[in-house]
Design a protein around this motif. Structure first.
Motif, PDB file in Angstrom:
ATOM      1  N   PHE A 116      -1.427   7.843  16.018  1.00  0.00           N
ATOM      2  CA  PHE A 116      -2.776   8.386  15.848  1.00  0.00           C
ATOM      3  C   PHE A 116      -2.909   9.098  14.499  1.00  0.00           C
ATOM      4  N   ILE A 117      -1.908   9.875  14.115  1.00  0.00           N
ATOM      5  CA  ILE A 117      -1.981  10.632  12.867  1.00  0.00           C
ATOM      6  C   ILE A 117      -1.886   9.694  11.657  1.00  0.00           C
ATOM      7  N   PHE A 118      -0.980   8.725  11.717  1.00  0.00           N
ATOM      8  CA  PHE A 118      -0.876   7.799  10.592  1.00  0.00           C
ATOM      9  C   PHE A 118      -2.133   6.934  10.469  1.00  0.00           C
ATOM     10  N   THR A 119      -2.713   6.559  11.593  1.00  0.00           N
ATOM     11  CA  THR A 119      -3.935   5.744  11.559  1.00  0.00           C
ATOM     12  C   THR A 119      -5.061   6.468  10.835  1.00  0.00           C
ATOM     13  N   PHE A 120      -5.110   7.780  10.955  1.00  0.00           N
ATOM     14  CA  PHE A 120      -6.122   8.570  10.244  1.00  0.00           C
ATOM     15  C   PHE A 120      -5.999   8.355   8.737  1.00  0.00           C
ATOM     16  N   THR A 121      -4.791   8.474   8.218  1.00  0.00           N
ATOM     17  CA  THR A 121      -4.575   8.263   6.789  1.00  0.00           C
ATOM     18  C   THR A 121      -4.775   6.804   6.404  1.00  0.00           C
ATOM     19  N   GLN A 122      -4.249   5.900   7.208  1.00  0.00           N
ATOM     20  CA  GLN A 122      -4.368   4.468   6.922  1.00  0.00           C
ATOM     21  C   GLN A 122      -5.833   4.034   6.836  1.00  0.00           C
ATOM     22  N   SER A 123      -6.629   4.443   7.804  1.00  0.00           N
ATOM     23  CA  SER A 123      -8.041   4.054   7.832  1.00  0.00           C
ATOM     24  C   SER A 123      -8.819   4.672   6.678  1.00  0.00           C
ATOM     25  N   THR A 212     -10.606  -5.361  -8.154  1.00  0.00           N
ATOM     26  CA  THR A 212     -11.158  -5.847  -6.891  1.00  0.00           C
ATOM     27  C   THR A 212     -10.086  -6.412  -5.957  1.00  0.00           C
ATOM     28  N   ASP A 213      -8.977  -6.894  -6.509  1.00  0.00           N
ATOM     29  CA  ASP A 213      -7.909  -7.446  -5.677  1.00  0.00           C
ATOM     30  C   ASP A 213      -7.176  -6.367  -4.879  1.00  0.00           C
ATOM     31  N   MET A 214      -7.483  -5.115  -5.152  1.00  0.00           N
ATOM     32  CA  MET A 214      -6.830  -4.017  -4.434  1.00  0.00           C
ATOM     33  C   MET A 214      -7.136  -4.082  -2.941  1.00  0.00           C
ATOM     34  N   LYS A 215      -8.296  -4.639  -2.582  1.00  0.00           N
ATOM     35  CA  LYS A 215      -8.654  -4.760  -1.167  1.00  0.00           C
ATOM     36  C   LYS A 215      -7.645  -5.629  -0.418  1.00  0.00           C
ATOM     37  N   GLN A 216      -7.176  -6.689  -1.075  1.00  0.00           N
ATOM     38  CA  GLN A 216      -6.231  -7.589  -0.437  1.00  0.00           C
ATOM     39  C   GLN A 216      -4.807  -7.032  -0.467  1.00  0.00           C
ATOM     40  N   LEU A 217      -4.482  -6.265  -1.482  1.00  0.00           N
ATOM     41  CA  LEU A 217      -3.131  -5.730  -1.624  1.00  0.00           C
ATOM     42  C   LEU A 217      -2.880  -4.520  -0.733  1.00  0.00           C
ATOM     43  N   MET A 218      -3.912  -3.713  -0.504  1.00  0.00           N
ATOM     44  CA  MET A 218      -3.731  -2.440   0.188  1.00  0.00           C
ATOM     45  C   MET A 218      -3.123  -2.563   1.586  1.00  0.00           C
ATOM     46  N   PRO A 219      -3.519  -3.541   2.432  1.00  0.00           N
ATOM     47  CA  PRO A 219      -2.892  -3.631   3.764  1.00  0.00           C
ATOM     48  C   PRO A 219      -1.372  -3.784   3.710  1.00  0.00           C
ATOM     49  N   PHE A 220      -0.863  -4.495   2.719  1.00  0.00           N
ATOM     50  CA  PHE A 220       0.585  -4.663   2.595  1.00  0.00           C
ATOM     51  C   PHE A 220       1.255  -3.353   2.184  1.00  0.00           C
ATOM     52  N   LEU A 221       0.621  -2.630   1.278  1.00  0.00           N
ATOM     53  CA  LEU A 221       1.163  -1.335   0.860  1.00  0.00           C
ATOM     54  C   LEU A 221       1.175  -0.348   2.027  1.00  0.00           C
ATOM     55  N   LEU A 222       0.105  -0.343   2.811  1.00  0.00           N
ATOM     56  CA  LEU A 222       0.021   0.575   3.945  1.00  0.00           C
ATOM     57  C   LEU A 222       1.021   0.218   5.039  1.00  0.00           C
ATOM     58  N   ARG A 223       1.260  -1.076   5.230  1.00  0.00           N
ATOM     59  CA  ARG A 223       2.238  -1.482   6.238  1.00  0.00           C
ATOM     60  C   ARG A 223       3.643  -1.017   5.839  1.00  0.00           C
ATOM     61  N   THR A 224       3.946  -1.113   4.551  1.00  0.00           N
ATOM     62  CA  THR A 224       5.233  -0.610   4.071  1.00  0.00           C
ATOM     63  C   THR A 224       5.332   0.894   4.266  1.00  0.00           C
ATOM     64  N   TRP A 225       4.246   1.592   3.943  1.00  0.00           N
ATOM     65  CA  TRP A 225       4.210   3.049   4.121  1.00  0.00           C
ATOM     66  C   TRP A 225       4.408   3.412   5.596  1.00  0.00           C
ATOM     67  N   LEU A 226       3.829   2.623   6.485  1.00  0.00           N
ATOM     68  CA  LEU A 226       3.970   2.867   7.925  1.00  0.00           C
ATOM     69  C   LEU A 226       5.429   2.852   8.346  1.00  0.00           C
TER      70      LEU A 226
END
Length: 306
Positions: A116-123, A212-226
């Motif tokens: 729940f706490i990580f989802t706050f930052t991720q979202s 603009t490509d940051m939108k596609q890259l960000m999910p991968f960065l966040l998954r690594t951070w997770l």
């Protein structure tokens, strides 16, 4: 010959005349208090303008929250169901299959709090990345401090978290954890995380507006951070044999810091955290919150241009 003929047609001192005209326009603008359209104000006036539009920020956030689930049959109930489904899947994978619950007394409360706490930052980061690039019609149509947008999107995520916290507290109680005065510590912990998330949202908003490509890259960065934030496992347990520098870097990770602060507040059976964890929480909030705000403000003139 063509170039010399063209040069002969220019009036004598043509460039000087242009310079004199530009100076005359600047003097005229200064005389009547005119300024460049869309020019960046100073940091203090900009902050004052932002405060004056606080009601717009909240109203915009409320509208975005309602619109996000307007077409779903269950509506805003998905704000609760989504993290619950994520928690169930992660418990199946990491708790039952990979046995990541080593050294954790109450793994369900431990895991759900982390998610729940990580989802706050991720979202907040995902929404912040798109907050400028997806709102160009609004930016080009109206004049307002552009920081209103990433802040509004972070407020949306805060609203969703507060609703989810009711479910989180219910799960924690259901796993046998008692209600104590330490539960009050969740308030400053979430306040610090909100400041951190807001600053980080403004940082990625500026990057997302230019790349603009940051939108596609960000999910991968966040998954690594997770995976490096101790959401599914205890960092102190899994780094017992690791070098001290590795353990320190993982524990100083801001996502891990705010997760540990929340676990310490809500989960009594969780190991006691050192006091420097709170210092790290305050430090990350100040550095990223203020630094992100100033860095975003420096590019105020560029948003929506081009």
């Amino acid at each position: 010959m063509a170039n010399s003929a063209h040069a002969d047609t220019l009036p004598p001192g043509g460039h000087a005349a242009d310079d004199e005209g530009e100076l005359a326009l600047k003097d005229l603008a200064a005389r009547y208090g005119l300024s460049v359209s869309g020019a960046r104000p100073g940091l203090v006036p900009y902050t004052r303008q932002l405060w004056q539009r606080r009601h717009f920020i909240v109203a915009f956030a409320n509208a975005k929250t309602r619109a996000a689930y307007a077409t779903a049959q269950l509506g805003q109930l998905w704000q609760i169901l989504t993290p619950l489904f994520n928690a169930a899947i992660y418990y199946l994978v990491f708790g039952l299959m990979l046995k990541s619950d080593k050294g954790v007394h109450n793994y369900i409360a431990f895991l759900v709090t982390g998610i729940f706490i990580f989802t706050f930052t991720q979202s907040a980061v995902l929404a912040g990345t798109r907050s400028i690039s997806d709102q160009l019609p609004l930016i080009r149509a109206l004049h307002f401090p552009r920081a209103c947008l990433p802040i509004s999107f972070t407020v949306v995520q805060l609203q969703q978290l507060l609703i989810s916290m009711l479910v989180l507290c219910g799960i924690v109680l259901g796993t046998g954890e008692p209600v104590t005065l330490k539960w009050l510590l969740i308030i400053p912990a979430l306040a610090l995380q909100f400041v951190f998330n807001t600053g980080l949202s403004m940082i990625v908003a500026r990057i997302g507006a230019q790349v603009t490509d940051m939108k596609q890259l960000m999910p991968f960065l966040l998954r690594t951070w997770l995976y490096v934030s101790g959401v599914f496992y205890s960092i102190s347990v899994f780094t017992r044999k690791a070098p001290e520098a590795v353990r320190w870097m993982l524990e100083a990770n801001p996502a891990a810091v705010y997760i540990e602060l929340a676990r310490d507040a809500l989960v009594e059976s969780h190991h006691k955290i050192p006091m420097h964890t709170w210092a790290l929480g305050v430090g990350w909030a100040l550095v990223i919150g203020i630094g992100g705000y100033v860095w975003f403000w420096q590019a105020e003139e560029k948003y929506g241009r081009g």
